[in-house]
Design a protein around this motif. Structure first.
Motif, PDB file in Angstrom:
ATOM      1  N   TRP A 247       0.805  -1.219   0.000  1.00  0.00           N
ATOM      2  CA  TRP A 247       0.000   0.000   0.000  1.00  0.00           C
ATOM      3  C   TRP A 247       0.842   1.274   0.000  1.00  0.00           C
ATOM      4  CZ3 TRP A 247      -4.781   0.417  -1.458  1.00  0.00           C
ATOM      5  CH2 TRP A 247      -5.658  -0.653  -1.318  1.00  0.00           C
ATOM      6  N   PRO A 248       1.912   1.371   0.815  1.00  0.00           N
ATOM      7  CA  PRO A 248       2.737   2.583   0.754  1.00  0.00           C
ATOM      8  C   PRO A 248       3.323   2.836  -0.633  1.00  0.00           C
ATOM      9  CG  PRO A 248       3.219   1.370   2.754  1.00  0.00           C
ATOM     10  CD  PRO A 248       2.326   0.494   1.933  1.00  0.00           C
ATOM     11  N   ALA A 249       3.651   1.770  -1.362  1.00  0.00           N
ATOM     12  CA  ALA A 249       4.168   1.939  -2.724  1.00  0.00           C
ATOM     13  C   ALA A 249       3.117   2.574  -3.625  1.00  0.00           C
ATOM     14  CB  ALA A 249       4.612   0.592  -3.289  1.00  0.00           C
ATOM     15  N   ALA A 250       1.865   2.143  -3.468  1.00  0.00           N
ATOM     16  CA  ALA A 250       0.779   2.720  -4.255  1.00  0.00           C
ATOM     17  C   ALA A 250       0.587   4.201  -3.928  1.00  0.00           C
ATOM     18  CB  ALA A 250      -0.512   1.943  -4.013  1.00  0.00           C
ATOM     19  N   VAL A 251       0.710   4.534  -2.641  1.00  0.00           N
ATOM     20  CA  VAL A 251       0.567   5.933  -2.210  1.00  0.00           C
ATOM     21  C   VAL A 251       1.695   6.788  -2.793  1.00  0.00           C
ATOM     22  CG1 VAL A 251       0.603   7.485  -0.225  1.00  0.00           C
ATOM     23  CG2 VAL A 251      -0.680   5.340  -0.102  1.00  0.00           C
ATOM     24  N   VAL A 252       2.920   6.274  -2.745  1.00  0.00           N
ATOM     25  CA  VAL A 252       4.060   7.004  -3.297  1.00  0.00           C
ATOM     26  C   VAL A 252       3.900   7.192  -4.803  1.00  0.00           C
ATOM     27  CG1 VAL A 252       6.539   6.875  -3.778  1.00  0.00           C
ATOM     28  CG2 VAL A 252       5.683   6.340  -1.496  1.00  0.00           C
ATOM     29  N   ALA A 253       3.470   6.142  -5.490  1.00  0.00           N
ATOM     30  CA  ALA A 253       3.261   6.246  -6.942  1.00  0.00           C
ATOM     31  C   ALA A 253       2.231   7.319  -7.262  1.00  0.00           C
ATOM     32  CB  ALA A 253       2.818   4.892  -7.497  1.00  0.00           C
ATOM     33  N   ALA A 254       1.178   7.388  -6.462  1.00  0.00           N
ATOM     34  CA  ALA A 254       0.160   8.420  -6.662  1.00  0.00           C
ATOM     35  C   ALA A 254       0.760   9.814  -6.467  1.00  0.00           C
ATOM     36  CB  ALA A 254      -1.000   8.204  -5.701  1.00  0.00           C
ATOM     37  N   GLY A 255       1.623   9.954  -5.452  1.00  0.00           N
ATOM     38  CA  GLY A 255       2.279  11.242  -5.235  1.00  0.00           C
ATOM     39  C   GLY A 255       3.210  11.626  -6.377  1.00  0.00           C
ATOM     40  N   LEU A 256       3.836  10.634  -6.991  1.00  0.00           N
ATOM     41  CA  LEU A 256       4.760  10.915  -8.090  1.00  0.00           C
ATOM     42  C   LEU A 256       4.041  11.360  -9.366  1.00  0.00           C
ATOM     43  CD1 LEU A 256       7.422   8.088  -7.621  1.00  0.00           C
ATOM     44  CD2 LEU A 256       7.620  10.518  -7.065  1.00  0.00           C
ATOM     45  N   ILE A 257       2.734  11.090  -9.431  1.00  0.00           N
ATOM     46  CA  ILE A 257       1.955  11.624 -10.552  1.00  0.00           C
ATOM     47  C   ILE A 257       1.996  13.153 -10.512  1.00  0.00           C
ATOM     48  CG2 ILE A 257      -0.352  11.833 -11.550  1.00  0.00           C
ATOM     49  CD1 ILE A 257      -0.955   9.035 -10.494  1.00  0.00           C
ATOM     50  N   GLU A 258       1.764  13.706  -9.330  1.00  0.00           N
ATOM     51  CA  GLU A 258       1.819  15.162  -9.154  1.00  0.00           C
ATOM     52  C   GLU A 258       3.212  15.690  -9.426  1.00  0.00           C
ATOM     53  OE1 GLU A 258       0.596  19.063  -8.244  1.00  0.00           O
ATOM     54  OE2 GLU A 258      -0.538  17.244  -8.715  1.00  0.00           O
ATOM     55  N   VAL A 259       4.225  14.974  -8.945  1.00  0.00           N
ATOM     56  CA  VAL A 259       5.607  15.396  -9.182  1.00  0.00           C
ATOM     57  C   VAL A 259       5.902  15.433 -10.678  1.00  0.00           C
ATOM     58  CG1 VAL A 259       8.033  14.788  -8.844  1.00  0.00           C
ATOM     59  CG2 VAL A 259       6.407  14.523  -6.960  1.00  0.00           C
TER      60      VAL A 259
END
Length: 220
Positions: free
Chosen positions: A197-209
């Motif tokens: 789950w943390p990997a999915a959250v980080v990936a979602a944040g990297l969309i914005e980045v």
């Protein structure tokens, strides 16, 4: 990594860290197989075949096929979104990566290991399409052998009078993957099947980045 801004290189390092994290989880779940390091899977598959262990060889072979399908999916995404802006293409690819990791997290939470591994391997294939130029992957974020070779070359070049710090970019990629893998292994120890789950959250944040650091048409 030539031609990329520092911000985009930072994004690449973050994605290498994400790949290391997911690969560590896959390595633990599959008891020694990888979901992003296909060279290792090819070696293990080959050794198993040479020993006649066909049932063992099927696991890395299946992951390799899934990774290839992920590569194909990422390529199709970049092709379909080619008429849009470069940042939109990166966002589209990372959105699919995030979706796959969410799906994998759901499977993992319900102890459906085949489903989780399938989603993880597909995501690791897709993520390599974030950095493309003229249809070719310019920064591979899930495999570091090339980065390690280039780091060695740039370090040697620095001693021979070349650019002093050119090796740092490649070191950053390797360090990012290592750090991500360590964190992935620790998270699995701490929270077990929920560690994806943390990997999915980080990936979602990297969309914005990706949206923020891809401002110009030249930054592919």
């Amino acid at each position: 990594m030539t031609g990329y801004s520092r911000s985009l290189i930072g994004l690449a390092i973050a994605l290498a860290g994400l790949a290391g994290y997911v690969d560590a989880l896959g390595f633990i779940v599959l008891s020694g197989q990888f979901v992003s390091f296909m060279s290792g899977n090819m070696t293990q598959m080959s050794v198993s075949i040479s020993e006649g262990l066909w049932s063992v060889a099927r696991v890395p072979a299946a992951v390799i096929v899934l990774f290839l399908i992920g590569i194909a999916l990422g390529t199709v995404i970049t092709h379909v979104t080619e008429r849009f802006s470069i940042r939109a293409r990166k966002v589209a690819v990372l959105s699919v990566v995030t979706t796959l990791l969410v799906v994998g997290s759901v499977f993992s939470s319900f102890d459906i290991t085949p489903g989780a591994v399938t989603a993880m391997a597909l995501a690791m294939g897709v993520v390599n399409s974030v950095f493309q130029r003229d249809g070719e992957v310019t920064i591979g974020v899930t495999y570091m052998t090339g980065a390690l070779v280039k780091m060695g070359q740039r370090l040697t070049g620095a001693f021979l009078g070349g650019p002093r710090w050119a090796w740092l970019q490649h070191f950053g990629m390797c360090a990012g993957l290592i750090a991500g893998a360590i964190l992935g292994a620790l998270m699995h120890r701490w929270i077990g099947v929920h560690a994806l789950w943390p990997a999915a959250v980080v990936a979602a944040g990297l969309i914005e980045v990706a949206w923020l650091v891809s401002p110009s048409p030249s930054a592919r």
